[in-house]
Enzyme design. Structure first.
Site, PDB file in Angstrom:
ATOM      1  N   LYS A   1      -1.886  -8.968   3.079  1.00 17.85           N
ATOM      2  CA  LYS A   1      -0.300  -9.044   3.650  1.00 17.85           C
ATOM      3  C   LYS A   1      -1.545  -8.001   4.419  1.00 17.85           C
ATOM      4  O   LYS A   1      -2.966  -7.222   4.232  1.00 17.85           O
ATOM      5  CB  LYS A   1       0.458  -8.256   3.460  1.00 17.85           C
ATOM      6  CG  LYS A   1       1.314  -7.616   4.683  1.00 17.85           C
ATOM      7  CD  LYS A   1       3.097  -7.549   4.381  1.00 17.85           C
ATOM      8  CE  LYS A   1       3.025  -6.399   3.698  1.00 17.85           C
ATOM      9  NZ  LYS A   1       2.665  -5.101   4.418  1.00 17.85           N
TER      10      LYS A   1
ATOM     11  N   ASP B   1      -0.709  -5.957  -0.263  1.00 15.07           N
ATOM     12  CA  ASP B   1      -1.613  -5.780   0.783  1.00 15.07           C
ATOM     13  C   ASP B   1      -2.951  -5.457   1.120  1.00 15.07           C
ATOM     14  O   ASP B   1      -3.425  -4.601  -0.250  1.00 15.07           O
ATOM     15  CB  ASP B   1      -0.725  -3.888   1.209  1.00 15.07           C
ATOM     16  CG  ASP B   1       0.601  -3.952   2.274  1.00 15.07           C
ATOM     17  OD1 ASP B   1       0.755  -5.671   2.538  1.00 15.07           O
ATOM     18  OD2 ASP B   1       1.422  -3.352   2.082  1.00 15.07           O
TER      19      ASP B   1
ATOM     20  N   ASP C   1       0.579  -1.289   0.336  1.00 15.46           N
ATOM     21  CA  ASP C   1      -0.047  -0.132   0.217  1.00 15.46           C
ATOM     22  C   ASP C   1       1.122   1.647   0.386  1.00 15.46           C
ATOM     23  O   ASP C   1       0.444   2.205  -0.112  1.00 15.46           O
ATOM     24  CB  ASP C   1      -0.976  -0.172   1.450  1.00 15.46           C
ATOM     25  CG  ASP C   1      -0.279  -0.119   2.513  1.00 15.46           C
ATOM     26  OD1 ASP C   1       1.117  -0.080   2.878  1.00 15.46           O
ATOM     27  OD2 ASP C   1      -0.740  -0.239   3.566  1.00 15.46           O
ATOM     28  N   SER C   2       2.037   1.301   0.163  1.00 12.72           N
ATOM     29  CA  SER C   2       2.803   2.056  -0.195  1.00 12.72           C
ATOM     30  C   SER C   2       2.978   2.823  -1.425  1.00 12.72           C
ATOM     31  O   SER C   2       3.448   3.824  -1.837  1.00 12.72           O
ATOM     32  CB  SER C   2       5.221   2.096  -0.579  1.00 12.72           C
ATOM     33  OG  SER C   2       4.288  -0.129  -0.642  1.00 12.72           O
TER      34      SER C   2
ATOM     35  N   GLU D   1      -1.599  -5.241   8.227  1.00 12.64           N
ATOM     36  CA  GLU D   1      -0.903  -4.979   9.297  1.00 12.64           C
ATOM     37  C   GLU D   1      -1.896  -5.055  11.120  1.00 12.64           C
ATOM     38  O   GLU D   1      -3.226  -5.504  11.216  1.00 12.64           O
ATOM     39  CB  GLU D   1      -1.512  -3.371   9.558  1.00 12.64           C
ATOM     40  CG  GLU D   1      -0.289  -3.237   8.519  1.00 12.64           C
ATOM     41  CD  GLU D   1       0.193  -1.362   8.216  1.00 12.64           C
ATOM     42  OE1 GLU D   1      -0.307  -0.811   8.945  1.00 12.64           O
ATOM     43  OE2 GLU D   1       0.707  -1.105   7.048  1.00 12.64           O
TER      44      GLU D   1
ATOM     45  N   GLU E   1       8.891  -4.179  10.473  1.00 10.53           N
ATOM     46  CA  GLU E   1       9.362  -3.557  10.144  1.00 10.53           C
ATOM     47  C   GLU E   1      10.391  -2.185  11.247  1.00 10.53           C
ATOM     48  O   GLU E   1       9.207  -2.215  12.778  1.00 10.53           O
ATOM     49  CB  GLU E   1       8.284  -2.265   9.565  1.00 10.53           C
ATOM     50  CG  GLU E   1       8.689  -1.412   8.930  1.00 10.53           C
ATOM     51  CD  GLU E   1       7.489  -0.474   7.982  1.00 10.53           C
ATOM     52  OE1 GLU E   1       6.699  -0.800   7.245  1.00 10.53           O
ATOM     53  OE2 GLU E   1       7.632   0.616   7.556  1.00 10.53           O
TER      54      GLU E   1
HETATM   55  O1  KIV Z   1       3.735  -1.104   1.554  1.00  9.22           O
HETATM   56  C1  KIV Z   1       4.745  -1.463   1.899  1.00  9.22           C
HETATM   57  O2  KIV Z   1       5.357  -1.023   0.989  1.00  9.22           O
HETATM   58  C2  KIV Z   1       5.180  -2.375   2.607  1.00  9.22           C
HETATM   59  C3  KIV Z   1       6.394  -2.802   3.014  1.00  9.22           C
HETATM   60  C4  KIV Z   1       7.335  -1.623   3.721  1.00  9.22           C
HETATM   61  C5  KIV Z   1       7.204  -3.292   3.672  1.00  9.22           C
HETATM   62  O3  KIV Z   1       4.533  -3.201   3.336  1.00  9.22           O
END
Ligand code: KIV
Length: 272
Positions: A121, A91, A52-53, A123, A190
């Protein structure tokens, strides 16, 4: 420590556990589009994270919070089309799983069905336990994510190193064990102290992938655009830049502008 490397045709969640058992470190990078994912996959990266980055890197938002489930599915489906070997983990974005386990399952199913991704994934620790269990029960592999969890940035208030104090470190260790027990196939840690990350990696049988978590874990992940130097504002200590693409691209594009202005481009051989 062995550096033996097995030749995997296609990485699965099982291959990652096997890599941990064989002391082979796992490489993971983000990708959000077809062209980049094709390069990342072809270069032999084991896991591609459609993170989600993308909210920061692709859309220019200050945080990861604004990206939507539809947008994640769009990015993930482009990445899946490019990938032949890597495991593609997607994510679950902020707001798509926090309210209740049924909504979390619906979101995870949409990702798997509409993007073709191989795993999701999420969090968080015990606060998302029931959602993780429900998703796993539907046969969808889940990767956990502890430590600095950017979707909670407004709760933390800063992006500094997490779990430096004993109480938070203990909570993180408990959460890691809980995620393993619940059935997660891997875990991202992280921005936490290297010693703590190593301790966690030794305490669980699932692979632990670190970002800013030292080298005592089972693998590393970075944001692609940071490691190839396309971004330059973000300078955390853990980031190694392998290229300076921002400068190289700026030079090339400025040259193109000059060539157009001076009618150097196109030349005789570049026209019909
Ligand atoms: O969204 C992302 O890029 C991440 C990584 C920093 C692990 O969750």
């Amino acid at each position: 420590m062995s550096t033996a490397k097995k030749d995997y045709k296609r990485i699965t969640v099982k291959s990652l556990v096997e890599m941990k058992q064989n002391h082979e470190k796992i490489s993971m990078l983000t990708a959000y589009d077809y062209t980049m994912a094709k390069i990342v996959d072809g270069a032999g990266v084991d896991v591609i994270l459609v993170g989600d980055s993308a909210s920061n890197v692709m859309a220019g938002h200050e945080t990861t919070l604004p990206i939507t489930l539809d947008q994640m599915i769009y990015h993930a489906s482009s990445v899946v089309r490019a990938t032949e070997r890597a495991l593609v983990v997607v994510d679950l974005p902020f707001g798509s799983y926090q309210s209740d386990p049924k909504e979390a399952l619906r979101s995870a199913i949409r990702i798997m069905k509409e993007s073709g991704g191989h795993a999701v994934k999420m969090e968080g620790g015990k606060e998302v336990k029931e959602s993780i269990k429900r998703i796993l029960n539907a046969g969808i592999p889940v990767m956990g994510h502890l430590g600095l969890t950017p979707q909670s940035i407004y709760k933390f208030g800063t992006y500094t190193v997490r779990a430096k104090e004993e109480e938070e470190a203990q909570r993180l260790k408990d959460d890691a064990l809980m995620l393993e027990k619940a059935g997660c196939f891997a875990l991202v840690l992280e921005k936490i102290p290297a010693k703590l990350a190593e301790e966690v990696a030794k305490s669980v049988s699932i692979p632990v992938i670190g970002i800013g978590a030292g080298n005592g874990v089972d693998g590393q992940v970075l944001v692609l655009h940071d490691m190839i130097g396309m971004t330059y504002e973000f300078q955390p200590r853990f980031l190694r830049r392998y290229m300076n693409l921002y400068d190289d691209m700026t030079t090339a594009i400025s040259q193109y502008v000059d060539d157009v202005k001076t009618v150097d481009f196109p030349s005789d051989s570049e026209q019909y």
